[in-house]
Design a protein around this motif. Structure first.
Motif, PDB file in Angstrom:
ATOM      1  N   LEU B  35       1.322  13.843  -5.310  1.00  0.00           N
ATOM      2  CA  LEU B  35       0.163  13.964  -6.187  1.00  0.00           C
ATOM      3  C   LEU B  35       0.347  12.999  -7.347  1.00  0.00           C
ATOM      4  CD1 LEU B  35      -2.463  15.518  -6.790  1.00  0.00           C
ATOM      5  CD2 LEU B  35      -1.085  17.116  -8.125  1.00  0.00           C
ATOM      6  N   PRO B  36      -0.505  11.959  -7.420  1.00  0.00           N
ATOM      7  CA  PRO B  36      -0.333  10.988  -8.509  1.00  0.00           C
ATOM      8  C   PRO B  36      -0.517  11.602  -9.890  1.00  0.00           C
ATOM      9  CG  PRO B  36      -1.702  10.087  -6.753  1.00  0.00           C
ATOM     10  CD  PRO B  36      -1.538  11.537  -6.469  1.00  0.00           C
ATOM     11  N   THR B  37      -1.274  12.694  -9.984  1.00  0.00           N
ATOM     12  CA  THR B  37      -1.531  13.330 -11.286  1.00  0.00           C
ATOM     13  C   THR B  37      -0.567  14.467 -11.559  1.00  0.00           C
ATOM     14  OG1 THR B  37      -3.172  14.701 -10.160  1.00  0.00           O
ATOM     15  CG2 THR B  37      -3.972  12.725 -11.286  1.00  0.00           C
ATOM     16  N   THR B  38       0.673  14.325 -11.038  1.00  0.00           N
ATOM     17  CA  THR B  38       1.688  15.370 -11.230  1.00  0.00           C
ATOM     18  C   THR B  38       1.985  15.586 -12.708  1.00  0.00           C
ATOM     19  OG1 THR B  38       2.697  14.880  -9.084  1.00  0.00           O
ATOM     20  CG2 THR B  38       4.082  15.992 -10.696  1.00  0.00           C
ATOM     21  N   ARG B  39       1.828  14.525 -13.507  1.00  0.00           N
ATOM     22  CA  ARG B  39       2.205  14.637 -14.919  1.00  0.00           C
ATOM     23  C   ARG B  39       1.397  15.694 -15.655  1.00  0.00           C
ATOM     24  NH1 ARG B  39       0.136   8.682 -16.297  1.00  0.00           N
ATOM     25  NH2 ARG B  39       0.991   8.422 -14.218  1.00  0.00           N
ATOM     26  N   PHE B  40       0.253  16.098 -15.104  1.00  0.00           N
ATOM     27  CA  PHE B  40      -0.578  17.087 -15.788  1.00  0.00           C
ATOM     28  C   PHE B  40      -0.185  18.514 -15.432  1.00  0.00           C
ATOM     29  CE2 PHE B  40      -3.093  13.843 -17.483  1.00  0.00           C
ATOM     30  CZ  PHE B  40      -3.351  12.907 -16.513  1.00  0.00           C
TER      31      PHE B  40
END
Lengths: 302, 460
Positions: B35-40
């Motif tokens: 998931l590229p938006t793991t940082r959220f």
């Protein structure tokens, strides 16, 4: 799991965009004759108004009939038209290779089959290039990818669309190439469309966009989003960032709401900052028809 | 099937239940999702508890259960025996130094073995006679009492035998055949008794009691000369005479045989200087004659004759064979193993004096010459003289031997159950099934490791 670009049918896409042009609202800089009104006024274009004769004007431009009627000397002023070079700047970092092939979440019921982010960007870029060429504007390409990126100079010749398509087909997203330096290489005063998910150098990219806008370029940021990023799959998962494989976080029912909230807030912040920079902000959802997305971007005069 | 340690089996079953539950309730890492938006996502542990109604990884579960159960069976000491005896008999013979009546010993042992066959017969000197090699009841069993050993050593020999011989029973019934003399109560007896973990059946050897010493006994020595050493010796040691005895040194007469048949003790001790005895031929005497010859030359220690725990050591002790003058008439029963016993021994164990039952009495044949000088007048000669002057069939002793008290015998007997065979199976007798069960558990663990490695990684 590995990523492999999906095949893209050019024919149906270009047929859907037949006749689509990409007008502008603003006056472009003077250049080669084109379809857009140029900032510079001339005498060879379409008549727009009369202006009082000033010392230094060419006497041959005096409208003698108006002089006879009014006994005052006026010259005819016309609008010049020029083309507007369009540059497509595409982000080909690792985060654009989403989702990977065979991901069970991609088969979630109720979700329209969506393209992966890179394929969507390819389709939109090809569509925009076709629209720009139909308007008579030269189109160039910049791709931010390791090691040195890809560049196609702006051209209006026939076959430019196919050339762009072939170049994009050979690219497999990966790595973590920065987008801001690539944007900086675009000449000022052009029309720039940046297609990216903004998960890389977000701050630097927005700063560059602001700088390019101040330099006279018209920038449109097409923020690419995938439905799986907007609504991740339910259940217990171990989420991994493709840019940083060591960053693993739990995706579960307990963290779902927090994720949705944080991601939405971040998108809103990007949109606000983009608008503050004088650029246009457009969200590209991968479950949208690429031709429709192109119309949406090109139909609104910039 | 028998289980040595049931509690170990219980622990193994509990562990198996735990393994089964672990396959139902497992805390494991969820599958991976790029998931590229793991940082959220919020940071934290990526482990998730998954609950399922059906156990996962059935093959792994089966291998683990088998490994746990096989190991549990091995350590619990499970055995499957086709035939098994509940009680194994072990007979220990206390052939102490003072037990010098082989006939009585033999009868006691035969009686014990007739009542219950024994897995082994152990002598107090450590010699083990395999029970399977002993003949059944009714046959003669040759068990020579050892001249060495003690009650304590008999118990220790029994323990060692129990550890060595294969035991096919659950309990060991130890039967101790002993004269139970008081001098057997040594300091080591308590320790030796404590090392046997069970009850002991004490079987006293039924020796004929010695005659009442208060009654006057008469011993007559008939010799050719007046200065007979034997006559002088018996005159010196009159207190050793416990039977009506007649010592004949010249020739046997029918009256002498009548005396024996009527219950008297006839001692035939030929005079070496008379024609009644002849020296033993060195060619046929064997090693004893050679040693005696060497002893006469002074190269080896002096010859000795042993009886009643005392050794008569003197020059002039030479083996002799009785001549026809001492031949017993055909009316006397022939000498057989069952009616002849030894009352004195040479150091190599051969008989120096024998006793043969004749009618109500007996005839004792002395097979060594009387030493010259005053050797027979020394204290060392008491044992031999007492043996020759004892009543027929009696284990001659220097007076009545006191026996163990009832309390001591009770301590020796002990109370409680018989000794468990498991106490002796430790290191000496291995459980053959344990090896195979441990091997099976190891194979299951190895297979589990291979299957676990080949299982798909918990990714999407």
């Amino acid at each position: 799991m590995t990523y492999s670009p999906s095949p893209l049918a050019l024919g149906p896409l270009l047929d859907a965009l037949r006749g689509v042009t990409w007008p502008t609202r603003e006056r472009v800089r003077a250049g080669m004759p084109g379809a857009h009104r140029a900032l510079q006024r001339g005498t060879t274009g379409e008549f727009t108004e009369f202006r009082a004769y000033r010392q230094g004007d060419d006497p041959r431009r005096i409208d003698w009939r108006l002089l006879a009627r009014s006994d005052r000397a006026f010259v005819r002023v016309t609008d010049e038209r020029a083309w507007w070079t369009t540059w497509l700047v595409l982000d080909a970092s690792a985060s654009m290779a989403f989702p990977e092939s065979g991901v069970p979440a991609a088969r979630e019921r109720g979700t329209r089959s969506a393209l992966d982010k890179w394929t969507m960007v390819r389709a939109v870029a090809i569509g925009l290039s076709a629209a720009a060429l139909a308007t008579g504007d030269p189109v160039g390409l910049h791709v931010a990818i390791r090691p040195d990126g890809k560049r196609l100079p702006a051209r209006t010749r026939r076959g430019t669309v196919q050339s762009i398509a072939r170049t994009l087909e050979s690219i497999v997203p990966g790595g973590d190439a920065a987008l801001a330096p690539v944007i900086s290489r675009v000449p000022a005063g052009a029309r720039i469309v940046v297609c990216s998910d903004m998960l890389g150098d977000t701050n630097e990219t927005l700063s560059t966009i602001a700088r390019m806008g101040a330099a006279g370029s018209a920038v449109t940021l097409a923020h690419v989003l995938h439905p799986l990023e907007l609504s991740p799959p339910r259940g217990a998962w171990q989420a991994v960032d493709p840019r940083a494989a060591s960053d693993r976080r739990a995706l579960s029912e307990a963290s779902y709401a927090r994720y949705t909230q944080e991601f939405s807030a971040w998108r809103s912040d990007v949109a606000r900052r983009c608008l503050s920079a004088g650029a246009r902000y457009v969200e590209l959802s991968c479950d949208e028809e690429p031709a429709r997305a192109v119309r949406r971007i090109a139909a609104v005069p910039v | 099937m028998t289980v040595a340690s049931p509690w170990v089996l219980g622990v193994a079953l509990a562990a198996a239940v735990g393994v089964l539950l672990s396959h139902l309730l497992s805390v494991r890492r969820p599958p991976l999702f790029m998931l590229p938006t793991t940082r959220f996502l919020p940071t934290g542990s990526v482990r998730a508890v998954s609950m399922s109604t059906r156990p996962s990884d059935l093959l792994l579960l089966m291998l683990r259960l088998l490994a746990v159960l096989f190991a549990g069976l091995a350590f619990a000491g499970v055995q499957w025996a086709a035939t098994r005896e509940p009680i194994v008999n072990l007979v220990v013979i206390d052939a102490a130094a003072e037990a010098d009546d082989s006939l009585v010993w033999r009868a006691s042992v035969e009686r014990v073995l007739q009542e219950s066959p024994a897995a082994a017969v152990v002598l107090s000197n450590g010699q083990v006679l395999n029970g399977d090699s002993l003949t059944q009841a009714g046959d003669s069993i040759v068990v020579m009492p050892s001249r060495t050993g003690s009650l304590a050593s008999a118990l220790l020999a029994a323990r060692r035998a129990a550890q060595r011989i294969p035991l096919r029973g659950d309990s060991i019934a130890l039967q101790l055949v002993s004269p139970l003399r008081a001098d057997a109560n040594t300091d080591a007896l308590d320790t030796a008794r404590a090392m046997w973990p069970g009850r002991i059946a004490v079987i006293p050897v039924s020796f004929t009691q010695a005659a009442d010493s208060a009654r006057d006994r008469r011993l007559v020595v008939r010799a050719t000369g007046d200065n007979d050493a034997v006559r002088a010796a018996f005159a010196r040691w009159q207190m050793l005479v416990t039977a009506d005895a007649r010592v004949v040194r010249d020739r046997v007469t029918p009256d002498d045989m009548s005396f024996a048949r009527n219950g008297g003790v006839l001692v035939l001790w030929p005079d070496a200087l008379s024609a009644a005895a002849s020296p033993v031929d060195s060619a046929t005497a064997g090693p004893l004659a050679d040693s005696l010859a060497d002893s006469l030359a002074g190269a080896v220690p002096l010859p000795a004759v042993v009886a009643n725990g005392r050794a008569l050591v003197a020059r002039g002790l030479t083996p002799i064979a009785q001549t026809d003058a001492f031949a017993i008439n055909e009316a006397a029963p022939a000498a057989t193993v069952s009616n002849v016993r030894t009352v004195a021994w040479w150091p190599d164990g051969s008989s120096a004096a024998t006793e043969r039952k004749v009618g109500k009495g007996c005839v004792r044949e002395v097979l060594f010459s009387a030493p010259n000088g005053d050797a027979l007048l020394n204290v060392s000669a008491r044992g031999v003289l007492a043996a020759l002057a004892a009543p027929c069939g009696v284990a001659a002793g220097l007076g009545t031997r006191p026996a163990l008290t009832e309390a001591q015998i009770s301590m020796l007997r002990g109370d409680g159950p018989l000794a468990s065979a498991d106490a002796f199976r430790g290191a000496g007798v291995a459980n053959p099934w344990a090896r195979w069960l441990v091997l099976a558990a190891a194979v299951c663990l190895l297979a589990e490791m291979l299957v676990r490695r080949k299982s798909p990684v918990l990714t999407q």
